[in-house]
Design a protein around this motif. Structure first.
Motif, short mmCIF file in Angstrom:
data_model
loop_
_atom_site.label_atom_id
_atom_site.label_comp_id
_atom_site.label_asym_id
_atom_site.label_seq_id
_atom_site.Cartn_x
_atom_site.Cartn_y
_atom_site.Cartn_z
N PHE A 18 0.84 -1.21 0.00
CA PHE A 18 0.00 0.00 0.00
C PHE A 18 0.87 1.25 0.00
N LEU A 19 1.87 1.28 0.87
CA LEU A 19 2.73 2.46 0.97
C LEU A 19 3.50 2.71 -0.33
N ALA A 20 3.97 1.65 -0.97
CA ALA A 20 4.73 1.81 -2.21
C ALA A 20 3.87 2.45 -3.29
N GLU A 21 2.62 1.96 -3.45
CA GLU A 21 1.73 2.54 -4.45
C GLU A 21 1.28 3.95 -4.05
N PHE A 22 1.09 4.16 -2.76
CA PHE A 22 0.70 5.48 -2.26
C PHE A 22 1.78 6.51 -2.55
N PHE A 23 3.01 6.22 -2.15
CA PHE A 23 4.09 7.18 -2.34
C PHE A 23 4.49 7.31 -3.81
N GLY A 24 4.40 6.21 -4.56
CA GLY A 24 4.72 6.29 -5.98
C GLY A 24 3.78 7.21 -6.72
N THR A 25 2.46 7.09 -6.45
CA THR A 25 1.49 7.96 -7.11
C THR A 25 1.59 9.38 -6.59
N ALA A 26 1.88 9.53 -5.30
CA ALA A 26 2.10 10.88 -4.75
C ALA A 26 3.30 11.55 -5.44
N MET A 27 4.34 10.78 -5.68
CA MET A 27 5.51 11.29 -6.40
C MET A 27 5.13 11.75 -7.80
N LEU A 28 4.29 10.96 -8.48
CA LEU A 28 3.85 11.31 -9.83
C LEU A 28 3.15 12.66 -9.85
N LEU A 29 2.21 12.86 -8.94
CA LEU A 29 1.46 14.11 -8.92
C LEU A 29 2.29 15.28 -8.43
N PHE A 30 3.10 15.05 -7.42
CA PHE A 30 3.93 16.13 -6.89
C PHE A 30 4.95 16.60 -7.93
N GLY A 31 5.72 15.66 -8.47
CA GLY A 31 6.76 16.03 -9.42
C GLY A 31 6.23 16.43 -10.77
N GLY A 32 5.26 15.67 -11.29
CA GLY A 32 4.72 15.97 -12.60
C GLY A 32 3.99 17.30 -12.65
N CYS A 33 3.15 17.54 -11.64
CA CYS A 33 2.39 18.80 -11.64
C CYS A 33 3.25 19.99 -11.24
N GLY A 105 -0.31 13.77 -2.81
CA GLY A 105 0.83 14.31 -3.54
C GLY A 105 0.54 15.69 -4.11
N TYR A 106 -0.64 15.86 -4.71
CA TYR A 106 -1.00 17.17 -5.25
C TYR A 106 -1.27 18.17 -4.13
N GLY A 107 -1.87 17.69 -3.04
CA GLY A 107 -2.09 18.56 -1.89
C GLY A 107 -0.79 19.07 -1.30
N LEU A 108 0.23 18.21 -1.25
CA LEU A 108 1.54 18.62 -0.75
C LEU A 108 2.15 19.69 -1.66
N LEU A 109 1.99 19.52 -2.97
CA LEU A 109 2.51 20.51 -3.90
C LEU A 109 1.88 21.88 -3.66
N ARG A 110 0.58 21.91 -3.46
CA ARG A 110 -0.10 23.17 -3.20
C ARG A 110 0.34 23.78 -1.87
#
Length: 267
Positions: A18-33, A105-110
């Motif tokens: 769960f954590l791996a998929e959670f952080f991986g997708t968070a990374m995608l939104l944080f870095g990509g956006c 991930g997107y919330g952290l970026l904001r």
């Protein structure tokens, strides 16, 4: 002794998945956006955004592929289940983790960037990092583009999961970086090239901007279901020992669920 038993337990294994998929997708939104922010004396472009999303996918894969396969996309998780790589339980777990990770991930970026850049994006057109079809497209056209883009992504995943390609898996992260970048650059001006409902949902929720959001759930889901079904029942081979001896590659013998720690599952 009790601690050792806990670290080796099924509960801990599921939690790490769960954590791996959670952080991986968070990374995608944080870095990509982050690469989509027009600010800090920088103006982004379709090419720069596409390349960055590809690079972030590569980083997520390198980091988390050994743990969960780094799928980071709900419709690819669904494809992995149909293909036979994930069990139903893991598929549900992955999808929940991916949507939660995208939102966080997107919330952290904001949280770490000035709010005025997001307000400026709203005032000048679409909200920041939100996928919206070009105004010249009908809903049907946009839906078709997302189906086809996602279909190409899923077909590539199927090729990687195919045991016949096991010997060609050395440079998978780099290959997928180029794949995501290419699809994003090609489809970005048309629909935003989402190919991922979690990637589209998180910015929509945080920006309260839901125009055409249904397209980015329906399109990728249809594309994923269609293409993985075609690949599994037409291109994925089972063969006997005799036919395998006549084939230039190793054929598929077992369509059972694979251990996510050892399978090559990519976004």
């Amino acid at each position: 002794m009790e601690n050792k038993r806990f670290w080796n337990s099924q509960i801990w294994t599921v939690f790490t998945l769960f954590l791996a998929e959670f952080f991986g997708t968070a990374m995608l939104l944080f870095g990509g956006c982050m690469a989509s922010i027009d600010g800090f004396d920088n103006v982004t472009s379709n090419i720069s955004r596409g390349i960055t999303f590809g690079m972030v996918v590569m980083m997520a894969f390198i980091t988390f592929s050994a743990s969960s396969g780094a799928i980071i996309n709900p419709v690819v998780s669904l494809a992995a289940y149909i293909f036979g790589t994930l069990s139903l339980q893991l598929t549900i777990l992955y999808i929940v983790a991916q949507f939660a990770g995208a939102l966080c991930g997107y919330g952290l970026l904001r949280a770490v960037t000035p709010w005025q850049y997001y307000q400026q994006a709203l005032e000048h057109g679409n909200a920041h990092c939100v996928t919206v079809p070009h105004q010249s497209l009908s809903s049907g056209m946009a839906l078709a583009v997302e189906i086809l883009l996602t279909g190409m992504l899923v077909w590539t995943n199927c090729g990687v999961w195919d045991p016949r390609n096991k010997k060609d898996s050395d440079s998978v992260p780099v290959k997928f970086a180029f794949l995501i970048a290419g699809l994003s650059i090609a489809g970005g001006p048309i629909t935003g090239a989402s190919m991922n409902p979690a990637r589209s949902l998180a910015p929509a929720i945080w920006n309260h901007y839901y125009e055409g959001l249904w397209i980015y759930f329906a399109g990728p889901t249809i594309g994923s279901l269609l293409m993985v079904t075609i690949y599994r029942y037409i291109f994925l081979q089972k063969c006997s020992d005799t036919s395998e001896m006549m084939s230039p590659c190793n054929c598929h013998h077992d369509t059972g669920k694979q251990d996510p720690h050892s399978s090559k599952i990519v976004p």
